[in-house]
Design a protein around this motif. Structure first.
Motif, PDB file in Angstrom:
ATOM      1  N   ALA A 331       0.829  -1.208   0.000  1.00  0.00           N
ATOM      2  CA  ALA A 331       0.000   0.000   0.000  1.00  0.00           C
ATOM      3  C   ALA A 331       0.858   1.250   0.000  1.00  0.00           C
ATOM      4  O   ALA A 331       0.569   2.219  -0.721  1.00  0.00           O
ATOM      5  CB  ALA A 331      -0.929  -0.004   1.215  1.00  0.00           C
ATOM      6  N   GLY A 332       1.926   1.241   0.786  1.00  0.00           N
ATOM      7  CA  GLY A 332       2.807   2.402   0.828  1.00  0.00           C
ATOM      8  C   GLY A 332       3.483   2.647  -0.509  1.00  0.00           C
ATOM      9  O   GLY A 332       3.556   3.788  -0.988  1.00  0.00           O
ATOM     10  N   PHE A 333       3.966   1.574  -1.126  1.00  0.00           N
ATOM     11  CA  PHE A 333       4.655   1.705  -2.404  1.00  0.00           C
ATOM     12  C   PHE A 333       3.695   2.208  -3.482  1.00  0.00           C
ATOM     13  O   PHE A 333       3.986   3.163  -4.207  1.00  0.00           O
ATOM     14  CB  PHE A 333       5.259   0.363  -2.812  1.00  0.00           C
ATOM     15  CG  PHE A 333       5.841   0.364  -4.201  1.00  0.00           C
ATOM     16  CD1 PHE A 333       7.082   0.922  -4.443  1.00  0.00           C
ATOM     17  CD2 PHE A 333       5.145  -0.184  -5.268  1.00  0.00           C
ATOM     18  CE1 PHE A 333       7.625   0.944  -5.721  1.00  0.00           C
ATOM     19  CE2 PHE A 333       5.672  -0.172  -6.551  1.00  0.00           C
ATOM     20  CZ  PHE A 333       6.919   0.389  -6.778  1.00  0.00           C
ATOM     21  N   GLU A 334       2.531   1.565  -3.601  1.00  0.00           N
ATOM     22  CA  GLU A 334       1.602   1.909  -4.674  1.00  0.00           C
ATOM     23  C   GLU A 334       1.007   3.302  -4.481  1.00  0.00           C
ATOM     24  O   GLU A 334       0.903   4.087  -5.437  1.00  0.00           O
ATOM     25  CB  GLU A 334       0.490   0.862  -4.771  1.00  0.00           C
ATOM     26  CG  GLU A 334       0.995  -0.475  -5.293  1.00  0.00           C
ATOM     27  CD  GLU A 334      -0.088  -1.530  -5.400  1.00  0.00           C
ATOM     28  OE1 GLU A 334       0.130  -2.524  -6.121  1.00  0.00           O
ATOM     29  OE2 GLU A 334      -1.155  -1.379  -4.762  1.00  0.00           O
ATOM     30  N   ALA A 335       0.589   3.607  -3.259  1.00  0.00           N
ATOM     31  CA  ALA A 335       0.012   4.928  -3.008  1.00  0.00           C
ATOM     32  C   ALA A 335       1.054   6.025  -3.211  1.00  0.00           C
ATOM     33  O   ALA A 335       0.749   7.101  -3.745  1.00  0.00           O
ATOM     34  CB  ALA A 335      -0.557   4.987  -1.588  1.00  0.00           C
ATOM     35  N   GLY A 336       2.290   5.751  -2.802  1.00  0.00           N
ATOM     36  CA  GLY A 336       3.348   6.731  -2.998  1.00  0.00           C
ATOM     37  C   GLY A 336       3.656   6.945  -4.469  1.00  0.00           C
ATOM     38  O   GLY A 336       3.847   8.089  -4.919  1.00  0.00           O
ATOM     39  N   MET A 337       3.692   5.869  -5.239  1.00  0.00           N
ATOM     40  CA  MET A 337       3.953   5.981  -6.672  1.00  0.00           C
ATOM     41  C   MET A 337       2.856   6.796  -7.348  1.00  0.00           C
ATOM     42  O   MET A 337       3.122   7.707  -8.144  1.00  0.00           O
ATOM     43  CB  MET A 337       4.034   4.587  -7.296  1.00  0.00           C
ATOM     44  CG  MET A 337       4.360   4.592  -8.779  1.00  0.00           C
ATOM     45  SD  MET A 337       6.106   4.888  -9.113  1.00  0.00           S
ATOM     46  CE  MET A 337       6.773   3.268  -8.759  1.00  0.00           C
ATOM     47  N   MET A 338       1.592   6.464  -7.046  1.00  0.00           N
ATOM     48  CA  MET A 338       0.474   7.180  -7.661  1.00  0.00           C
ATOM     49  C   MET A 338       0.524   8.668  -7.317  1.00  0.00           C
ATOM     50  O   MET A 338       0.334   9.533  -8.184  1.00  0.00           O
ATOM     51  CB  MET A 338      -0.847   6.585  -7.178  1.00  0.00           C
ATOM     52  CG  MET A 338      -2.095   7.318  -7.670  1.00  0.00           C
ATOM     53  SD  MET A 338      -2.385   7.101  -9.430  1.00  0.00           S
ATOM     54  CE  MET A 338      -3.111   5.463  -9.432  1.00  0.00           C
ATOM     55  N   THR A 339       0.775   8.995  -6.061  1.00  0.00           N
ATOM     56  CA  THR A 339       0.804  10.392  -5.631  1.00  0.00           C
ATOM     57  C   THR A 339       1.971  11.140  -6.270  1.00  0.00           C
ATOM     58  O   THR A 339       1.826  12.286  -6.705  1.00  0.00           O
ATOM     59  CB  THR A 339       0.891  10.470  -4.100  1.00  0.00           C
ATOM     60  OG1 THR A 339      -0.164   9.703  -3.525  1.00  0.00           O
ATOM     61  CG2 THR A 339       0.770  11.906  -3.608  1.00  0.00           C
ATOM     62  N   PHE A 340       3.115  10.499  -6.328  1.00  0.00           N
ATOM     63  CA  PHE A 340       4.282  11.120  -6.964  1.00  0.00           C
ATOM     64  C   PHE A 340       3.995  11.407  -8.435  1.00  0.00           C
ATOM     65  O   PHE A 340       4.296  12.500  -8.943  1.00  0.00           O
ATOM     66  CB  PHE A 340       5.500  10.204  -6.815  1.00  0.00           C
ATOM     67  CG  PHE A 340       6.780  10.800  -7.312  1.00  0.00           C
ATOM     68  CD1 PHE A 340       7.550  11.611  -6.496  1.00  0.00           C
ATOM     69  CD2 PHE A 340       7.225  10.559  -8.612  1.00  0.00           C
ATOM     70  CE1 PHE A 340       8.738  12.177  -6.958  1.00  0.00           C
ATOM     71  CE2 PHE A 340       8.397  11.117  -9.082  1.00  0.00           C
ATOM     72  CZ  PHE A 340       9.159  11.922  -8.249  1.00  0.00           C
TER      73      PHE A 340
END
Length: 478
Positions: A331-340
């Protein structure tokens, strides 16, 4: 020398030539293949404008009409909160974040159990969002299973308004309930004129891919144009099922579907506020799940963002979503990628913060975690300020020649707070202190913050007279 950001970080997947090819393909879809338009007024508008109509509802739209619609649509949409304060300007490369809507399941923040969502989940999400500084707008975050379907969207809208001052992005069943949402806005603003001048909510609307624009979707689109309510018209075609599996084909079809909505919208009311966009769903051919966070989905999404810059029309975006089942590493990786991607791509209205499980489940712990994630990414996006102070040539000369250090220098003290970003949930302590503090994970720390918000944060209430009028309206809608 003025303090300036000399370079704004940007993310792009499309060259100028690529954008022209995608635009040309979308125009061919509209003019040569056509769209199914299942609404008499929309058909009449298109016919009067010179479109070719075949078999009753297949409409072929010439490129000139698209060009006219793009020219008349505003490039910036000001949005105001419940109290009438100007809080967002949608357009350009300005990026805002908020929750999403209509999730079937909710994770109970007390028991951590996944359950059917209720109206109380809408209330709780609005309450928490009101307190989080990096959430700029709200959506329902739940589709309440305890409310009759006819009333669910309107009850969710009113619940959000009662528990958060931030602007609302709403979903609606049809013209009837969105009209009542408009009436609530007029109550809050004090008059229809004020509601027109200071938009409070944005309506999310979508066609059905491939190439179909149903009656209900067009009813809402035309109503929004009439009332100058900002409207998102965003198809959500899943690649390989409702759109071509290739990224470029997926993008071209979705772009054509969104532009079809723009043409109808601007024919109804030239200059009415419109947001283009697409849902970047990717059908996983191995599992059958419709993914939010596949790399192909991220690329087609940013491709659509780039096309919104190409047309200079505000866009509908995504932020901090994950296909994971819980707030974990994935969740951290995917949400961070999307937000970035959203921040660096210059997306405007980025929703679905806190979505888990392919858009089926909401989790308020994830929202709290993503609030900090957004804050850090926004800090990075500010770029590197370049001026005499930040280059610090005189400081380097002063300290270096004295063979000293910078720790106690006035320059360090002066620039510390505006240079260094400070986390509230991320850990920057060593092992010994972490053990001493109970070995709390970041999820544990987020839970403490969530509990504190739910217990101690008090959203600003609506004036009693206006609240009575809203409650009366809700009673009469049943």
């Amino acid at each position: 020398m003025a303090n300036t950001i000399s370079f704004e970080p940007k993310l792009t997947f499309l060259s100028d030539e690529d954008q022209e090819k995608i635009h040309s393909t979308a125009m061919n879809i509209l003019s040569d293949i056509g769209m199914f338009i299942q609404h008499k007024e929309a058909l009449a508008l298109l016919s009067e404008a010179g479109c070719i109509i075949e078999d009753g509802d297949l409409v072929k739209i010439p490129e000139k009409l698209v060009q006219d619609a793009v020219s008349s649509a505003p490039s910036n949409i000001p949005v105001y909160n419940r109290e009438g304060e100007h809080v967002m300007d949608l357009g350009g490369r300005r990026t805002y974040y908020g929750t999403g809507s209509d999730l079937i399941y909710a994770v109970d923040p007390d028991t951590n159990d996944r359950k059917m969502a209720t109206l109380n989940d809408v209330k709780r999400a609005a309450h928490v969002s009101d307190a989080l500084e990096n959430l700029d707008f709200i959506m329902s975050f739940a589709h309440p299973s305890d409310i009759p379907p006819k009333e669910s969207y309107l009850q969710s809208f009113a619940t959000m308004a009662k528990n958060c001052v931030k602007p609302i992005v709403c979903t609606a069943e049809n013209r009837l309930d969105i009209n009542e949402m408009w009436n609530i806005t007029c109550i809050l603003r004090g008059s229809e004129e004020e509601a027109l001048q200071k938009p409070y909510f944005i309506c999310y609307d979508e066609p059905i891919s491939p190439l179909k624009h149903p009656f209900e979707s067009l009813e809402k689109l035309l109503f929004c144009a009439e009332k100058k309510i900002p409207c998102v018209y965003s198809p959500a075609p899943s690649s390989g099922a409702a759109a071509p599996i290739t990224i470029a084909g997926h993008l071209a079809q979705a772009l054509a579907e969104s532009l079809c909505g723009l043409v109808i919208h601007q024919l109804k009311a030239k200059g009415a506020p419109f947001l283009m966009g697409m849902g970047q769903a990717v059908l996983d051919m191995s599992s059958g799940n419709c993914l939010y966070n596949a790399p192909e989905g991220l690329m087609v999404y940013i491709g659509m963002v780039e096309m919104h810059h190409y047309y200079n029309i505000p866009n509908w975006g995504y932020g901090a979503t994950s296909d994971s089942l819980e707030p974990d590493w994935q969740a951290g990786f995917e949400a961070g990628m999307m937000t970035f991607f959203s921040q660096m791509g210059g997306s405007n209205l980025c929703h679905d913060v806190g979505y888990l499980e392919f858009g089926l489940t909401n989790n308020l712990l994830e929202v709290v975690l993503c609030n900090e994630m957004i804050d850090q990414i926004r800090r990075i996006h500010k770029g590197i300020p370049i001026d005499e102070n930040t280059l610090a040539l005189d400081v380097i000369q002063d300290v270096g020649l004295k063979k000293g250090d910078y720790l106690a220098h006035n320059h360090t003290v002066k620039n510390l707070r505006k240079t260094q970003w400070r986390p509230k949930l991320l850990s920057r302590i060593g092992t010994e202190k972490w053990i001493e503090q109970g070995k709390k994970s970041i999820v544990d720390r987020a839970k403490i913050k969530l509990d504190d918000i739910l217990k101690n944060h008090k959203p600003k209430p609506i004036d009693n007279k206006k609240l009575f009028q809203i409650n009366t309206l809700l009673e009469n809608f049943k």
